[in-house]
Design an enzyme around this catalytic site. Structure first.
Site, PDB file in Angstrom:
ATOM      1  CG  HIS A  78      41.942  83.575  17.208  1.00  0.00           C
ATOM      2  ND1 HIS A  78      43.103  84.130  17.689  1.00  0.00           N
ATOM      3  CD2 HIS A  78      41.140  83.394  18.286  1.00  0.00           C
ATOM      4  CE1 HIS A  78      43.009  84.288  18.997  1.00  0.00           C
ATOM      5  NE2 HIS A  78      41.836  83.838  19.384  1.00  0.00           N
ATOM      6  CD  GLU A  80      43.812  86.281  12.931  1.00  0.00           C
ATOM      7  OE1 GLU A  80      44.302  87.328  13.390  1.00  0.00           O
ATOM      8  OE2 GLU A  80      42.935  85.635  13.531  1.00  0.00           O
ATOM      9  CB  CYS A 106      46.856  86.041  18.983  1.00  0.00           C
ATOM     10  SG  CYS A 106      46.506  84.385  18.340  1.00  0.00           S
ATOM     11  CB  CYS A 109      46.710  83.803  14.495  1.00  0.00           C
ATOM     12  SG  CYS A 109      45.108  83.204  15.087  1.00  0.00           S
TER      13      CYS A 109
END
Length: 154
Positions: A78, A80, A106, A109
Site C-alpha cells: 500500500h 502508506e 486500511c 496501514c
C-alpha cells in the site's frame, strides 16, 4: 489566483504521487511531511523487482475479492506502507509528522501509521475498512478529510 493552504499543497502533491500507482483497482498516493518538508512519498504497487499487476493482472480481481477485504491477497504494498518504509530506510523519524493520503488507510496501514509516530492524517476519499477508522479514532491521531479536484493529467 488563490494560493493553496499547506494541506491543499501537500494533498495535490500526494494526488500526483498516486498517478505512479501500478494497481489496476485503486490508485493511491501517500506523502509524509514534517515541519512543512516532504519526508517521503509512496504509491501502491508490487515490491521492488517484482512484476506489477499492470503486467500480469490482478489476483484480487481474479478471485472476486471486494475492496477493503483480505488485504493479504495482493502482491502490492500500500502507498502508506511504501511511504513509511522509504522514510525508515533513510533513517528519518516520522515522530509528530503528518501523512497525506488520497484514501483513508486500511487497518494494517493504520497500525503502521500509529507505531511510526505520525500524529496527523489528511485524507481524501474514505476506504471501506471500519476497523482502520476505529483504530485511528482510538489512537487520538488528528484526522482531516480534504477532498480536492484531481490534479491535471489525472
Amino acid at each position: 489566483m488563490k494560493r493553496p493552504t499547506w494541506d491543499e499543497y501537500f494533498m495535490k502533491i500526494t494526488m500526483l504521487v498516486a498517478q505512479r500507482s501500478t494497481c489496476l483497482r485503486r490508485m493511491v498516493g501517500a506523502t509524509i511531511v514534517k515541519d512543512k518538508k516532504i519526508v517521503s512519498t509512496g504509491y501502491n504497487g508490487a515490491p521492488k523487482g517484482l512484476k506489477h499487476c499492470l503486467e500480469i493482472g490482478c489476483l484480487r480481481e481474479e478471485l472476486g475479492i471486494p475492496s477493503g477485504e483480505r488485504h493479504e491477497l495482493c502482491r502490492g504494498a500500500h502507498a502508506e506502507q511504501n511511504a513509511i518504509i522509504q522514510a525508515a530506510g533513510s533513517g528519518t523519524s516520522m515522530e509528530g509528522a503528518t501523512m497525506y493520503c488520497t484514501d483513508s488507510p486500511c487497518s494494517t496501514c493504520t497500525k503502521m501509521i500509529i507505531n511510526s509516530g505520525i500524529r496527523r492524517l489528511v485524507l481524501g476519499k474514505r476506504y471501506p475498512d471500519e476497523l482502520g477508522e476505529k483504530l485511528i479514532r482510538e489512537s487520538g491521531i488528528e484526522t482531516v478529510y480534504l477532498a480536492l479536484e484531481p490534479v491535471s493529467g489525472s
